[in-house]
Design an enzyme around this catalytic site. Sequence first.
Site, mmCIF file in Angstrom:
data_model
loop_
_atom_site.group_PDB
_atom_site.id
_atom_site.type_symbol
_atom_site.label_atom_id
_atom_site.label_comp_id
_atom_site.label_asym_id
_atom_site.label_seq_id
_atom_site.Cartn_x
_atom_site.Cartn_y
_atom_site.Cartn_z
ATOM 1 C CE LYS A 40 -7.192 -2.156 2.946
ATOM 2 N NZ LYS A 40 -7.235 -0.651 3.030
ATOM 3 N NE ARG A 45 -5.791 4.536 21.221
ATOM 4 C CZ ARG A 45 -5.039 3.571 21.439
ATOM 5 N NH1 ARG A 45 -5.237 2.602 22.001
ATOM 6 N NH2 ARG A 45 -3.833 3.989 20.949
ATOM 7 C CE1 TYR A 65 -4.379 -3.790 1.484
ATOM 8 C CE2 TYR A 65 -5.674 -5.390 0.421
ATOM 9 C CZ TYR A 65 -5.229 -3.895 0.555
ATOM 10 O OH TYR A 65 -5.967 -3.125 0.010
ATOM 11 C CG ASP A 68 5.085 4.789 11.722
ATOM 12 O OD1 ASP A 68 4.046 4.178 11.291
ATOM 13 O OD2 ASP A 68 6.001 4.431 12.238
ATOM 14 C CB ILE A 93 -6.950 6.065 -2.596
ATOM 15 C CG1 ILE A 93 -7.201 5.290 -3.716
ATOM 16 C CG2 ILE A 93 -8.049 6.490 -1.783
ATOM 17 C CD1 ILE A 93 -7.684 3.947 -3.240
ATOM 18 C CG ASN A 149 -5.616 6.122 1.980
ATOM 19 O OD1 ASN A 149 -6.458 5.278 1.528
ATOM 20 N ND2 ASN A 149 -4.575 6.864 1.428
#
Length: 265
Positions: A163, A128, A159, A66, A21, A93
Amino acid sequence: MADTRRFEGYGVLVTGAAQGIGAATVRRFAEEGAHVLVTDIDPAAAETTAAALREQGMAAGAFGCDVADRVSVEAAVAHAVDTLGSLDVLVNNAYHCSPDAPLFEDEPDDNWARDLDITLTGAYRCSRAALPHLAASGRGAVVSIGSVNGLRDFGNHAYSAAKAGLVSLTRTLAGHAAERGVRVNLVAPGTVRTPPWEERAGALDALRGLYPLGRVGEPEDIAAAVAFLASRDAAWITGTTLVVDGGLTAVDSGFRSAWRGRDDT
Protein backbone atom coordinates in the site's frame (compact mmCIF):
# COMPACT_ATOMS: atom_id res chain seq x y z
CA MET A 1 -28.49 7.11 -4.42
CA ALA A 2 -26.20 9.89 -5.55
CA ASP A 3 -27.81 13.24 -6.34
CA THR A 4 -25.83 13.99 -9.50
CA ARG A 5 -25.03 12.41 -12.87
CA ARG A 6 -21.37 13.38 -13.08
CA PHE A 7 -20.44 10.26 -15.03
CA GLU A 8 -23.10 10.19 -17.71
CA GLY A 9 -21.54 8.47 -20.72
CA TYR A 10 -18.39 7.41 -18.89
CA GLY A 11 -16.91 3.92 -19.05
CA VAL A 12 -15.55 2.77 -15.68
CA LEU A 13 -13.56 -0.37 -14.82
CA VAL A 14 -13.16 -1.40 -11.18
CA THR A 15 -10.99 -4.31 -10.06
CA GLY A 16 -11.84 -6.54 -7.11
CA ALA A 17 -15.38 -5.23 -7.42
CA ALA A 18 -17.60 -8.17 -6.48
CA GLN A 19 -17.97 -7.09 -2.86
CA GLY A 20 -17.00 -4.55 -0.23
CA ILE A 21 -15.43 -1.27 -1.33
CA GLY A 22 -15.30 -2.40 -4.96
CA ALA A 23 -19.00 -3.21 -5.09
CA ALA A 24 -19.92 0.09 -3.42
CA THR A 25 -17.71 1.92 -5.90
CA VAL A 26 -19.26 0.41 -9.03
CA ARG A 27 -22.68 1.17 -7.59
CA ARG A 28 -21.75 4.80 -6.97
CA PHE A 29 -20.47 5.27 -10.52
CA ALA A 30 -23.49 3.49 -11.99
CA GLU A 31 -25.88 5.63 -9.97
CA GLU A 32 -24.17 8.69 -11.39
CA GLY A 33 -24.71 7.56 -14.97
CA ALA A 34 -21.59 5.54 -15.80
CA HIS A 35 -21.53 2.25 -17.67
CA VAL A 36 -19.46 0.10 -15.29
CA LEU A 37 -17.48 -3.10 -15.72
CA VAL A 38 -17.34 -5.16 -12.54
CA THR A 39 -14.13 -7.19 -12.63
CA ASP A 40 -13.06 -9.76 -10.08
CA ILE A 41 -11.01 -12.92 -9.84
CA ASP A 42 -14.37 -14.66 -9.20
CA PRO A 43 -16.38 -14.16 -12.42
CA ALA A 44 -19.61 -15.52 -10.94
CA ALA A 45 -19.45 -13.10 -8.02
CA ALA A 46 -18.72 -10.25 -10.42
CA GLU A 47 -21.77 -11.18 -12.47
CA THR A 48 -23.95 -11.30 -9.34
CA THR A 49 -22.92 -7.75 -8.46
CA ALA A 50 -23.44 -6.51 -12.02
CA ALA A 51 -26.82 -8.23 -12.32
CA ALA A 52 -28.05 -6.51 -9.17
CA LEU A 53 -27.23 -3.15 -10.72
CA ARG A 54 -28.90 -4.04 -14.01
CA GLU A 55 -32.05 -5.09 -12.15
CA GLN A 56 -32.23 -1.51 -10.85
CA GLY A 57 -31.89 -0.02 -14.31
CA MET A 58 -28.18 0.71 -14.24
CA ALA A 59 -25.62 -0.15 -16.95
CA ALA A 60 -23.26 -2.82 -15.69
CA GLY A 61 -21.29 -5.73 -17.10
CA ALA A 62 -18.99 -8.29 -15.52
CA PHE A 63 -15.67 -9.84 -16.46
CA GLY A 64 -13.29 -12.22 -14.71
CA CYS A 65 -9.91 -10.62 -14.11
CA ASP A 66 -6.86 -11.83 -12.21
CA VAL A 67 -4.70 -8.74 -11.68
CA ALA A 68 -1.70 -11.00 -11.07
CA ASP A 69 -1.82 -12.09 -14.71
CA ARG A 70 -0.91 -9.64 -17.48
CA VAL A 71 -2.94 -11.50 -20.13
CA SER A 72 -6.02 -11.45 -17.91
CA VAL A 73 -5.61 -7.73 -17.21
CA GLU A 74 -5.19 -6.83 -20.86
CA ALA A 75 -8.25 -8.92 -21.76
CA ALA A 76 -10.33 -7.09 -19.15
CA VAL A 77 -9.23 -3.68 -20.42
CA ALA A 78 -9.93 -4.68 -24.02
CA HIS A 79 -13.36 -5.94 -23.00
CA ALA A 80 -14.07 -2.67 -21.20
CA VAL A 81 -13.17 -0.61 -24.27
CA ASP A 82 -15.28 -2.85 -26.52
CA THR A 83 -18.38 -2.94 -24.32
CA LEU A 84 -18.35 0.42 -22.56
CA GLY A 85 -17.64 2.51 -25.63
CA SER A 86 -14.72 4.22 -23.92
CA LEU A 87 -12.58 3.76 -20.86
CA ASP A 88 -12.59 6.94 -18.81
CA VAL A 89 -11.92 5.76 -15.26
CA LEU A 90 -9.86 2.92 -13.78
CA VAL A 91 -10.23 2.08 -10.11
CA ASN A 92 -7.48 -0.18 -8.74
CA ASN A 93 -9.16 -1.89 -5.81
CA ALA A 94 -7.98 -5.52 -5.92
CA TYR A 95 -5.63 -6.48 -3.08
CA HIS A 96 -4.29 -9.33 -0.99
CA CYS A 97 -3.43 -9.21 2.71
CA SER A 98 -1.50 -12.02 4.37
CA PRO A 99 -1.43 -12.37 8.17
CA ASP A 100 1.87 -11.58 9.85
CA ALA A 101 3.94 -14.38 11.35
CA PRO A 102 4.51 -13.95 15.11
CA LEU A 103 8.18 -13.20 14.41
CA PHE A 104 9.36 -11.17 11.44
CA GLU A 105 12.15 -13.63 10.70
CA ASP A 106 9.52 -16.33 10.17
CA GLU A 107 7.69 -14.40 7.45
CA PRO A 108 7.48 -16.62 4.33
CA ASP A 109 8.61 -15.30 0.96
CA ASP A 110 5.38 -16.46 -0.66
CA ASN A 111 3.20 -14.20 1.50
CA TRP A 112 5.40 -11.19 0.78
CA ALA A 113 5.45 -11.88 -2.94
CA ARG A 114 1.71 -12.49 -3.21
CA ASP A 115 0.69 -9.33 -1.34
CA LEU A 116 2.96 -7.16 -3.48
CA ASP A 117 2.07 -8.91 -6.73
CA ILE A 118 -1.67 -8.45 -6.33
CA THR A 119 -1.88 -5.19 -4.40
CA LEU A 120 0.94 -3.16 -5.96
CA THR A 121 2.02 -4.86 -9.16
CA GLY A 122 -1.62 -5.62 -10.00
CA ALA A 123 -2.38 -1.89 -9.96
CA TYR A 124 0.71 -1.32 -12.11
CA ARG A 125 -0.47 -3.91 -14.66
CA CYS A 126 -3.97 -2.44 -14.82
CA SER A 127 -2.76 1.14 -15.09
CA ARG A 128 -0.27 0.22 -17.82
CA ALA A 129 -2.96 -1.53 -19.87
CA ALA A 130 -5.56 1.20 -19.35
CA LEU A 131 -3.43 4.33 -19.77
CA PRO A 132 -3.56 4.65 -23.59
CA HIS A 133 -7.35 4.39 -23.50
CA LEU A 134 -7.68 6.80 -20.58
CA ALA A 135 -5.53 9.28 -22.50
CA ALA A 136 -7.65 8.86 -25.61
CA SER A 137 -10.85 9.60 -23.68
CA GLY A 138 -9.79 13.17 -22.91
CA ARG A 139 -11.06 12.91 -19.34
CA GLY A 140 -9.18 9.89 -18.01
CA ALA A 141 -8.60 9.24 -14.34
CA VAL A 142 -6.99 6.51 -12.26
CA VAL A 143 -7.97 6.13 -8.62
CA SER A 144 -6.23 3.48 -6.52
CA ILE A 145 -7.39 2.22 -3.16
CA GLY A 146 -4.54 2.47 -0.69
CA SER A 147 -4.74 2.22 3.08
CA VAL A 148 -3.68 3.99 6.24
CA ASN A 149 -1.38 0.97 6.55
CA GLY A 150 0.73 2.58 3.85
CA LEU A 151 1.10 5.73 5.95
CA ARG A 152 1.55 4.46 9.52
CA ASP A 153 2.21 1.20 11.35
CA PHE A 154 -0.92 -0.86 11.80
CA GLY A 155 0.73 -4.23 11.23
CA ASN A 156 0.75 -6.53 8.17
CA HIS A 157 4.27 -6.04 6.81
CA ALA A 158 3.74 -7.12 3.20
CA TYR A 159 0.30 -5.56 2.75
CA SER A 160 1.50 -2.29 4.28
CA ALA A 161 4.58 -2.20 2.06
CA ALA A 162 2.39 -2.79 -0.98
CA LYS A 163 0.00 0.00 0.00
CA ALA A 164 2.93 2.36 0.63
CA GLY A 165 4.19 1.46 -2.82
CA LEU A 166 0.85 2.49 -4.26
CA VAL A 167 1.32 5.96 -2.76
CA SER A 168 4.63 6.27 -4.59
CA LEU A 169 3.24 4.83 -7.83
CA THR A 170 0.41 7.37 -7.64
CA ARG A 171 2.89 10.24 -7.56
CA THR A 172 5.18 8.99 -10.30
CA LEU A 173 2.38 7.94 -12.61
CA ALA A 174 0.62 11.26 -12.04
CA GLY A 175 3.74 13.06 -13.23
CA HIS A 176 3.96 10.94 -16.35
CA ALA A 177 0.26 10.92 -17.18
CA ALA A 178 -0.45 14.62 -16.63
CA GLU A 179 0.90 15.61 -20.03
CA ARG A 180 -1.44 12.99 -21.52
CA GLY A 181 -4.46 14.51 -19.78
CA VAL A 182 -4.90 11.72 -17.23
CA ARG A 183 -5.15 12.37 -13.50
CA VAL A 184 -3.92 9.79 -10.96
CA ASN A 185 -4.90 9.82 -7.28
CA LEU A 186 -5.27 7.51 -4.31
CA VAL A 187 -7.77 7.07 -1.48
CA ALA A 188 -6.34 5.75 1.80
CA PRO A 189 -9.13 4.27 3.95
CA GLY A 190 -9.02 3.41 7.60
CA THR A 191 -10.99 0.45 8.93
CA VAL A 192 -14.01 -0.18 6.71
CA ARG A 193 -16.89 -2.57 7.34
CA THR A 194 -16.15 -5.13 4.60
CA PRO A 195 -16.64 -8.92 4.39
CA PRO A 196 -13.18 -9.87 5.82
CA TRP A 197 -14.17 -8.17 9.07
CA GLU A 198 -17.29 -10.34 9.36
CA GLU A 199 -15.04 -13.22 10.41
CA ARG A 200 -13.75 -11.25 13.41
CA ALA A 201 -16.72 -10.92 15.75
CA GLY A 202 -16.66 -7.80 17.88
CA ALA A 203 -13.51 -6.38 16.27
CA LEU A 204 -15.26 -3.45 14.65
CA ASP A 205 -16.97 -2.47 17.90
CA ALA A 206 -13.61 -2.59 19.67
CA LEU A 207 -12.01 -0.39 17.02
CA ARG A 208 -14.78 2.17 16.93
CA GLY A 209 -13.47 3.98 19.98
CA LEU A 210 -10.13 4.63 18.29
CA TYR A 211 -11.79 6.78 15.63
CA PRO A 212 -12.38 10.45 16.50
CA LEU A 213 -15.63 10.45 14.51
CA GLY A 214 -16.89 7.56 16.62
CA ARG A 215 -17.33 4.85 14.01
CA VAL A 216 -15.51 2.74 11.47
CA GLY A 217 -16.01 3.45 7.80
CA GLU A 218 -18.63 2.07 5.45
CA PRO A 219 -17.83 1.06 1.86
CA GLU A 220 -19.98 3.95 0.67
CA ASP A 221 -17.67 6.43 2.44
CA ILE A 222 -14.79 5.26 0.29
CA ALA A 223 -16.88 5.06 -2.88
CA ALA A 224 -17.87 8.70 -2.45
CA ALA A 225 -14.22 9.75 -2.18
CA VAL A 226 -13.28 7.71 -5.25
CA ALA A 227 -16.10 9.26 -7.26
CA PHE A 228 -14.99 12.74 -6.26
CA LEU A 229 -11.39 12.17 -7.34
CA ALA A 230 -12.51 10.64 -10.65
CA SER A 231 -14.92 13.48 -11.41
CA ARG A 232 -14.40 16.89 -12.97
CA ASP A 233 -14.97 18.31 -9.48
CA ALA A 234 -11.35 17.24 -8.90
CA ALA A 235 -10.10 18.51 -12.26
CA TRP A 236 -7.07 20.24 -10.70
CA ILE A 237 -6.09 17.39 -8.38
CA THR A 238 -3.51 14.79 -9.32
CA GLY A 239 -0.79 12.83 -7.54
CA THR A 240 -2.50 13.17 -4.17
CA THR A 241 -3.40 10.76 -1.39
CA LEU A 242 -6.81 11.48 0.12
CA VAL A 243 -7.01 9.98 3.60
CA VAL A 244 -10.54 8.84 4.47
CA ASP A 245 -10.19 7.45 7.97
CA GLY A 246 -12.53 9.21 10.39
CA GLY A 247 -9.61 11.19 11.81
CA LEU A 248 -7.55 8.15 12.83
CA THR A 249 -4.20 9.35 11.48
CA ALA A 250 -4.79 13.02 12.25
CA VAL A 251 -5.70 12.65 15.92
CA ASP A 252 -3.82 10.63 18.57
CA SER A 253 -6.87 9.45 20.50
CA GLY A 254 -4.78 7.52 23.02
CA PHE A 255 -2.68 10.56 23.85
CA ARG A 256 -5.72 12.82 24.12
CA SER A 257 -7.46 10.35 26.41
CA ALA A 258 -4.40 10.03 28.65
CA TRP A 259 -3.95 13.83 28.75
CA ARG A 260 -7.56 14.41 29.73
CA GLY A 261 -7.22 11.85 32.51
CA ARG A 262 -3.99 13.23 33.97
CA ASP A 263 -3.76 14.16 37.61
CA ASP A 264 -2.76 17.85 37.93
CA THR A 265 -2.94 17.93 41.70
